[in-house]
Design an enzyme around this catalytic site. Structure first.
Site, PDB file in Angstrom:
ATOM      1  N   HIS A 149      36.572  -2.901  39.394  1.00 35.91           N
ATOM      2  CA  HIS A 149      35.895  -2.383  40.815  1.00 35.91           C
ATOM      3  C   HIS A 149      36.494  -2.951  41.853  1.00 35.91           C
ATOM      4  O   HIS A 149      36.533  -2.360  43.135  1.00 35.91           O
ATOM      5  CB  HIS A 149      34.490  -2.478  40.714  1.00 35.91           C
ATOM      6  CG  HIS A 149      33.952  -3.675  41.252  1.00 35.91           C
ATOM      7  ND1 HIS A 149      33.413  -4.697  40.145  1.00 35.91           N
ATOM      8  CD2 HIS A 149      33.726  -4.626  42.183  1.00 35.91           C
ATOM      9  CE1 HIS A 149      32.743  -5.872  40.827  1.00 35.91           C
ATOM     10  NE2 HIS A 149      33.168  -5.668  42.147  1.00 35.91           N
ATOM     11  N   ASP A 179      34.534  -3.430  33.253  1.00 39.22           N
ATOM     12  CA  ASP A 179      34.780  -3.808  34.587  1.00 39.22           C
ATOM     13  C   ASP A 179      35.891  -4.997  34.559  1.00 39.22           C
ATOM     14  O   ASP A 179      35.727  -5.934  35.319  1.00 39.22           O
ATOM     15  CB  ASP A 179      33.369  -4.055  35.329  1.00 39.22           C
ATOM     16  CG  ASP A 179      33.784  -4.424  36.695  1.00 39.22           C
ATOM     17  OD1 ASP A 179      34.748  -3.894  37.372  1.00 39.22           O
ATOM     18  OD2 ASP A 179      32.922  -5.227  37.418  1.00 39.22           O
ATOM     19  N   ASN A 259      33.075 -12.414  45.917  1.00 43.07           N
ATOM     20  CA  ASN A 259      33.224 -13.268  44.678  1.00 43.07           C
ATOM     21  C   ASN A 259      33.701 -12.242  43.354  1.00 43.07           C
ATOM     22  O   ASN A 259      34.172 -13.286  42.232  1.00 43.07           O
ATOM     23  CB  ASN A 259      31.946 -14.155  44.209  1.00 43.07           C
ATOM     24  CG  ASN A 259      31.857 -15.276  45.152  1.00 43.07           C
ATOM     25  OD1 ASN A 259      30.940 -15.182  45.790  1.00 43.07           O
ATOM     26  ND2 ASN A 259      32.657 -16.169  44.916  1.00 43.07           N
ATOM     27  N   SER A 260      33.539 -11.231  43.249  1.00 47.27           N
ATOM     28  CA  SER A 260      33.750 -10.473  42.173  1.00 47.27           C
ATOM     29  C   SER A 260      35.217 -10.720  41.560  1.00 47.27           C
ATOM     30  O   SER A 260      36.154 -10.618  42.378  1.00 47.27           O
ATOM     31  CB  SER A 260      33.749  -8.902  42.392  1.00 47.27           C
ATOM     32  OG  SER A 260      32.194  -8.497  42.486  1.00 47.27           O
TER      33      SER A 260
END
Length: 410
Positions: A149, A179, A259-260
């Site tokens: 994402h 993801d 932070n992803s």
């Protein structure tokens, strides 16, 4: 703001006028106070030193006595390990942080002239930022793991390194359901990859650190501390490839937008998870989630080898019963109201060849109950392989039927 400053200045001037007569008194009082304070500090210091000396002497005597007793009993004194002290922790974080990068998603935008009806130019603009982890260096390339994402829809992906360098990344492969995505940059620009640990060995209560770029690159390589709150959690997510249930590690280490794709590391500096999402609701705190490293590595390996994840394919579109209009449910038996309905079937697909039809309601696969599209995908993608046969129990109208499907390649 200007009015406030102006009033403040006036107030200070007035106080100075009023305080003229007290200036000498204040000075004397301050001098006396400083003398008293200095005296207390000096004597206090002497008292502390004397006390320390007394305590040291007592401790030394006790230590000698304990050592002599230990030697008589044949016990060898050992020093306690200090490998987890704050200095060692900071050194570990400093090393690990070099392998954490910023990931910038650049997409095209059209610039329209006010004098023309159509757009004449396009330029790349930043539409989002996230984090990434340098996984390894091989064949002149540095491989970077991030979340799908973070880079989804990007026309170009830019990597920001710990030393301020920037590099354009190539997308090796991405998978919406898990993801995860893999990028590459020139290995000469990148530091070495970070070691990945065994996420299955983590237990609730163990300390972890999250490293990433919360709220963008201005806070790059920020470190937050927490514990493993739970393992083996399953979170329902909506992806561009449909609904899915993601297996995750839960942590209370702060994970914020940006932070992803960053790292969740253990106290040995090993990555045990890729930070992916958090629950953000009013009154909810400390609910962050990371994809376990043991789930990450197989997906990343396949993406590097094939550029995509190949899964068994049924060839149907599905809808949960509660999503359907009431007129679809008039003739549906009560027993069938917990399944998922086939809304369309792809021509030539495994489902069509196996005899499934539109508006069939799938209830079970090989005896496993199916109540959502996510459960069906999870069963197929984790328990079945391409070429496997699966028995599908369906309701067609009020009639129960079973079809045997040979799964195809996606």
């Amino acid at each position: 703001m200007e009015d406030y400053n102006g009033n403040e200045q006036v107030r200070v001037k007035e106080e100075r006028k009023k305080g003229k007569s007290l200036w000498k008194t204040s000075l004397v009082s301050g001098t006396v106070a400083s003398m008293v304070t200095s005296s207390v500090f000096i004597f206090g210091g002497d008292f502390i030193d004397q006390g320390k000396k007394s305590v040291d002497d007592s401790a030394q005597t006790a230590s000698v006595a304990q050592t002599e007793r230990a030697e008589k009993e044949g016990v060898t004194p050992q020093k306690l390990s200090t490998s987890t002290d704050s200095k060692d922790r900071a050194n570990m974080v400093e090393t690990a942080s070099k392998s954490i990068v910023g990931v910038v998603n650049l997409q095209d935008t059209q610039n329209q002239s006010p004098f023309q009806q159509q757009s004449t130019e396009s330029e790349k603009v930043e539409t989002g930022t996230g984090s990434g982890v340098i996984y390894k260096k091989a064949n002149g390339k540095a491989y970077i793991i991030t979340n799908n994402h973070v880079i989804e829809g990007a026309k170009e992906v830019e990597i920001s390194l710990y030393d301020g360098q920037k590099a354009t990344a190539a997308v090796v492969g991405a998978d919406a359901l898990t993801d995860l995505a893999v990028l590459t940059i020139d290995a000469s620009k990148a530091p070495d990859g970070i070691k990945f640990g065994n996420s299955d060995s983590m237990r609730p209560g163990e300390e972890v650190l999250a490293i990433g770029n919360p709220l963008g690159l201005d806070f790059s390589r920020s470190v937050t501390q927490g514990i493993v709150s739970a393992t083996g959690r399953s979170i329902s997510v909506d992806t561009s490839d449909g609904a899915w249930t993601l297996d995750v590690i839960q942590t209370d280490a702060a994970i914020n937008p940006g932070n992803s794709g960053g790292a969740l590391i253990n106290t040995a500096g090993e990555v045990i998870g890729i930070n992916s999402l958090k629950i953000s609701e009013s009154g909810v705190e400390g609910l962050g989630f990371a994809i376990p490293s043991n789930d990450v590595i197989p997906v990343v390996t396949e993406l590097i080898e094939n550029g995509k994840i190949t899964r068994p394919y049924l060839g149907v579109s599905l809808a949960s019963i509660e999503e359907l209009p009431q007129y679809y449910l008039q003739d549906v038996p009560e027993a069938a109201k917990t399944g998922v309905m086939i809304t369309s079937i792809e021509a030539g697909s495994a489902a069509e060849k196996g005899g499934l039809k539109q508006q069939d309601i799938i209830m079970e696969m090989d005896g496993t109950k199916i109540s959502t599209a996510a459960e069906l995908r999870k069963y197929l993608y984790t328990d079945k392989k391409i070429g496997d046969k699966v028995k599908v129990k369906v309701y067609r109208g009020k009639e129960e039927k079973t079809a045997t499907i040979t799964l195809q390649k996606s």
